[in-house]
Design a protein around this motif. Structure first.
Motif, PDB file in Angstrom:
ATOM      1  N   MET A  83       0.817  -1.215   0.000  1.00 40.23           N
ATOM      2  CA  MET A  83       0.000   0.000   0.000  1.00 40.23           C
ATOM      3  C   MET A  83       0.850   1.264   0.000  1.00 40.23           C
ATOM      4  SD  MET A  83      -3.101  -0.985   2.599  1.00 40.23           S
ATOM      5  CE  MET A  83      -3.601   0.752   2.629  1.00 40.23           C
ATOM      6  N   LEU A  84       1.852   1.311   0.861  1.00 35.68           N
ATOM      7  CA  LEU A  84       2.658   2.524   0.977  1.00 35.68           C
ATOM      8  C   LEU A  84       3.702   2.621  -0.131  1.00 35.68           C
ATOM      9  CD1 LEU A  84       3.242   2.595   4.851  1.00 35.68           C
ATOM     10  CD2 LEU A  84       1.548   3.878   3.531  1.00 35.68           C
ATOM     11  N   GLY A  85       4.295   1.499  -0.503  1.00 31.76           N
ATOM     12  CA  GLY A  85       5.371   1.529  -1.482  1.00 31.76           C
ATOM     13  C   GLY A  85       4.913   1.586  -2.919  1.00 31.76           C
ATOM     14  N   HIS A  86       3.684   1.122  -3.182  1.00 29.96           N
ATOM     15  CA  HIS A  86       3.200   1.088  -4.556  1.00 29.96           C
ATOM     16  C   HIS A  86       1.931   1.909  -4.763  1.00 29.96           C
ATOM     17  CE1 HIS A  86       5.750  -2.470  -4.048  1.00 29.96           C
ATOM     18  NE2 HIS A  86       6.006  -2.379  -5.346  1.00 29.96           N
ATOM     19  N   ASP A  87       1.586   2.684  -3.753  1.00 29.06           N
ATOM     20  CA  ASP A  87       0.446   3.610  -3.839  1.00 29.06           C
ATOM     21  C   ASP A  87      -0.827   2.880  -4.290  1.00 29.06           C
ATOM     22  OD1 ASP A  87      -0.836   6.018  -3.562  1.00 29.06           O
ATOM     23  OD2 ASP A  87      -0.352   6.719  -5.585  1.00 29.06           O
ATOM     24  N   GLU A  88      -1.084   1.735  -3.673  1.00 27.42           N
ATOM     25  CA  GLU A  88      -2.290   0.972  -3.973  1.00 27.42           C
ATOM     26  C   GLU A  88      -3.081   0.809  -2.685  1.00 27.42           C
ATOM     27  OE1 GLU A  88      -1.221  -2.695  -5.742  1.00 27.42           O
ATOM     28  OE2 GLU A  88      -0.072  -1.791  -7.389  1.00 27.42           O
ATOM     29  N   SER A  90      -7.086   1.699  -0.498  1.00 28.09           N
ATOM     30  CA  SER A  90      -8.487   2.074  -0.504  1.00 28.09           C
ATOM     31  C   SER A  90      -8.942   2.255   0.938  1.00 28.09           C
ATOM     32  CB  SER A  90      -9.344   1.007  -1.204  1.00 28.09           C
ATOM     33  OG  SER A  90      -9.321  -0.198  -0.458  1.00 28.09           O
ATOM     34  N   ILE A  91     -10.103   2.835   1.118  1.00 24.77           N
ATOM     35  CA  ILE A  91     -10.627   3.055   2.459  1.00 24.77           C
ATOM     36  C   ILE A  91     -10.807   1.730   3.193  1.00 24.77           C
ATOM     37  CG2 ILE A  91     -12.585   3.917   3.792  1.00 24.77           C
ATOM     38  CD1 ILE A  91     -10.882   6.101   2.596  1.00 24.77           C
ATOM     39  N   MET A  92     -11.316   0.721   2.499  1.00 26.14           N
ATOM     40  CA  MET A  92     -11.543  -0.572   3.129  1.00 26.14           C
ATOM     41  C   MET A  92     -10.231  -1.212   3.581  1.00 26.14           C
ATOM     42  SD  MET A  92     -14.669  -1.034   3.491  1.00 26.14           S
ATOM     43  CE  MET A  92     -14.490  -2.696   4.119  1.00 26.14           C
ATOM     44  N   GLN A  93      -9.158  -0.995   2.840  1.00 32.57           N
ATOM     45  CA  GLN A  93      -7.867  -1.545   3.245  1.00 32.57           C
ATOM     46  C   GLN A  93      -7.368  -0.875   4.523  1.00 32.57           C
ATOM     47  OE1 GLN A  93      -5.844  -0.956  -0.582  1.00 32.57           O
ATOM     48  NE2 GLN A  93      -5.465  -3.162  -0.663  1.00 32.57           N
ATOM     49  N   TYR A  94      -7.562   0.439   4.625  1.00 32.21           N
ATOM     50  CA  TYR A  94      -7.170   1.136   5.849  1.00 32.21           C
ATOM     51  C   TYR A  94      -7.990   0.652   7.040  1.00 32.21           C
ATOM     52  CZ  TYR A  94      -4.271   4.458   3.259  1.00 32.21           C
ATOM     53  OH  TYR A  94      -3.286   5.033   2.487  1.00 32.21           O
ATOM     54  N   VAL A  95      -9.285   0.448   6.825  1.00 35.13           N
ATOM     55  CA  VAL A  95     -10.150  -0.065   7.893  1.00 35.13           C
ATOM     56  C   VAL A  95      -9.703  -1.463   8.302  1.00 35.13           C
ATOM     57  CG1 VAL A  95     -12.508  -0.779   8.473  1.00 35.13           C
ATOM     58  CG2 VAL A  95     -12.125   1.342   7.203  1.00 35.13           C
ATOM     59  N   SER A  96      -9.392  -2.302   7.296  1.00 30.62           N
ATOM     60  CA  SER A  96      -8.944  -3.659   7.573  1.00 30.62           C
ATOM     61  C   SER A  96      -7.645  -3.670   8.373  1.00 30.62           C
ATOM     62  CB  SER A  96      -8.747  -4.418   6.250  1.00 30.62           C
ATOM     63  OG  SER A  96      -8.175  -5.685   6.471  1.00 30.62           O
ATOM     64  N   MET A  97      -6.702  -2.804   8.013  1.00 29.32           N
ATOM     65  CA  MET A  97      -5.436  -2.744   8.734  1.00 29.32           C
ATOM     66  C   MET A  97      -5.635  -2.251  10.161  1.00 29.32           C
ATOM     67  SD  MET A  97      -2.506  -1.490   6.093  1.00 29.32           S
ATOM     68  CE  MET A  97      -3.247   0.122   5.936  1.00 29.32           C
ATOM     69  N   THR A  98      -6.536  -1.288  10.345  1.00 28.91           N
ATOM     70  CA  THR A  98      -6.821  -0.798  11.688  1.00 28.91           C
ATOM     71  C   THR A  98      -7.330  -1.915  12.578  1.00 28.91           C
ATOM     72  OG1 THR A  98      -7.346   1.401  10.816  1.00 28.91           O
ATOM     73  CG2 THR A  98      -8.137   0.874  13.027  1.00 28.91           C
ATOM     74  N   PHE A  99      -8.266  -2.710  12.060  1.00 33.22           N
ATOM     75  CA  PHE A  99      -8.782  -3.843  12.819  1.00 33.22           C
ATOM     76  C   PHE A  99      -7.683  -4.874  13.076  1.00 33.22           C
ATOM     77  CE2 PHE A  99     -13.091  -2.383  11.600  1.00 33.22           C
ATOM     78  CZ  PHE A  99     -13.713  -2.533  12.838  1.00 33.22           C
ATOM     79  N   SER A 100      -6.775  -5.034  12.127  1.00 33.18           N
ATOM     80  CA  SER A 100      -5.680  -5.979  12.318  1.00 33.18           C
ATOM     81  C   SER A 100      -4.776  -5.555  13.474  1.00 33.18           C
ATOM     82  CB  SER A 100      -4.857  -6.092  11.033  1.00 33.18           C
ATOM     83  OG  SER A 100      -5.606  -6.653   9.987  1.00 33.18           O
ATOM     84  N   PHE A 101      -4.458  -4.264  13.553  1.00 34.89           N
ATOM     85  CA  PHE A 101      -3.656  -3.772  14.668  1.00 34.89           C
ATOM     86  C   PHE A 101      -4.362  -4.022  16.000  1.00 34.89           C
ATOM     87  CE2 PHE A 101      -1.577  -0.819  11.489  1.00 34.89           C
ATOM     88  CZ  PHE A 101      -0.314  -1.364  11.621  1.00 34.89           C
ATOM     89  N   PHE A 102      -5.664  -3.743  16.054  1.00 30.84           N
ATOM     90  CA  PHE A 102      -6.420  -3.975  17.284  1.00 30.84           C
ATOM     91  C   PHE A 102      -6.461  -5.465  17.613  1.00 30.84           C
ATOM     92  CE2 PHE A 102      -8.090   0.348  16.926  1.00 30.84           C
ATOM     93  CZ  PHE A 102      -8.186   0.709  18.262  1.00 30.84           C
TER      94      PHE A 102
END
Length: 301
Positions: A83-88, A90-102
């Motif tokens: 996501m960060l290195g290839h600029d790919e 979406s909002i759902m990916q950010y939400v998914s990562m947030t839940f993963s951290f939690f």
């Protein structure tokens, strides 16, 4: 536990049914506790049954924790790299990562609470503010560390060699502590390698020793890695990330590191359960091997 032969247990795990079998056994034992077929237990018998049930729950919680660090954390790191290195993104990916951290932080808190409740000689981890502060400590420190690793990987994929070195150091430390969690030498080496993976992302008291010095050294190196990642990326490859994304990630890493360490100090100075029983960091080598077995062998976050 189920009266199976070694071949039966091997087949059970080949088909990935081991965890479900443990859940079934725990539910069965809990059912017999809630609706006993015999007369009521004495106070001492009931206490022993509860400790046994929480011991089974701790085993399951530890399996979930190992799954989290061996599967979820590497997937999250790879997702951040893409996501960060290839600029790919979406909002759902950010939400998914947030839940993963939690989810990662909650797995640590759940395991800690289950472990302490399964040990008769230590006080339970209090609910409410102490649990919230401990959750924030793990959430902030792990999130910042994973983000910093992702920036180092974006800077150069050869950074994975550095991650391998960190894993090796954690594995060697577990070996030097002479952990005795497994019944065979080969499985014990595998266990120590898994401990090394966990130590690459968060601190654990591996064998119940006093860990003040080890924890201090760990978080000094941890802070160094967290701040080196954004600085090196800004100096060597500033064009990779947009200014907005880089600033947001850098703020999360810096803020998470500081807030996490503040919560760490706050928890262990003011909120960590204390009392007449021996504390978790001081129990290795006590005279009661039967009651202290879980504490001396199990990981302690």
């Amino acid at each position: 536990m189920l009266g199976l032969s070694k071949g039966g247990f091997a087949g059970l795990h080949i088909f990935c049914m081991g965890v479900f079998t443990r859940y079934y056994h725990l539910l069965k034992e809990g059912y017999h506790e809630v609706w006993p077929s015999t007369s009521a237990y004495t106070v001492e018998e009931k206490r022993e049954v509860h400790l046994h049930l929480f011991g089974l729950a701790t085993d399951l919680s530890m399996l979930k924790l190992l799954e989290t660090f061996l599967e979820s954390v590497p997937q999250l790191l790879l997702q951040l790299y893409v996501m960060l290195g290839h600029d790919e993104s979406s909002i759902m990916q950010y939400v998914s990562m947030t839940f993963s951290f939690f989810n990662i932080a909650f797995a640590l808190v759940d395991y800690r609470r289950c472990l302490r409740r399964s040990l008769p000689q230590v006080r339970e981890m209090p609910s409410g503010l102490p649990t919230v502060v401990y959750l924030l400590y793990k959430l902030c420190t792990i999130s910042a560390h994973i983000l910093s690793y992702s920036l180092l990987l974006i800077l150069s994929t050869y950074s994975i060699i550095g991650l391998a070195v960190i894993w090796l150091l954690g594995t060697v430390w577990a070996h030097l502590l002479q952990t005795n969690f497994c019944s065979s030498r080969g499985l014990e080496w595998l266990y120590r390698a898994i401990v090394g993976v966990i130590l690459a992302f968060t601190f654990f008291n591996v064998k119940g020793h006093d860990t003040k010095a080890a924890m201090t050294l760990y978080y000094l190196l941890y802070s160094l890695i967290n701040f080196v990642g954004p600085i090196l990326l800004a100096l060597l490859k500033p064009e990779i990330l947009t200014a907005t994304v880089f600033l947001a990630v850098a703020v999360i890493i810096g803020g998470g590191t500081v807030l996490g360490l503040v919560c760490l100090v706050l928890y262990y100075t003011l909120l960590h359960p204390r009392g007449k029983w021996r504390e978790a960091d001081e129990v290795d080598g006590l005279e009661e091997p039967d009651t202290m077995l879980r504490m001396s062998r199990f990981l302690q976050p």
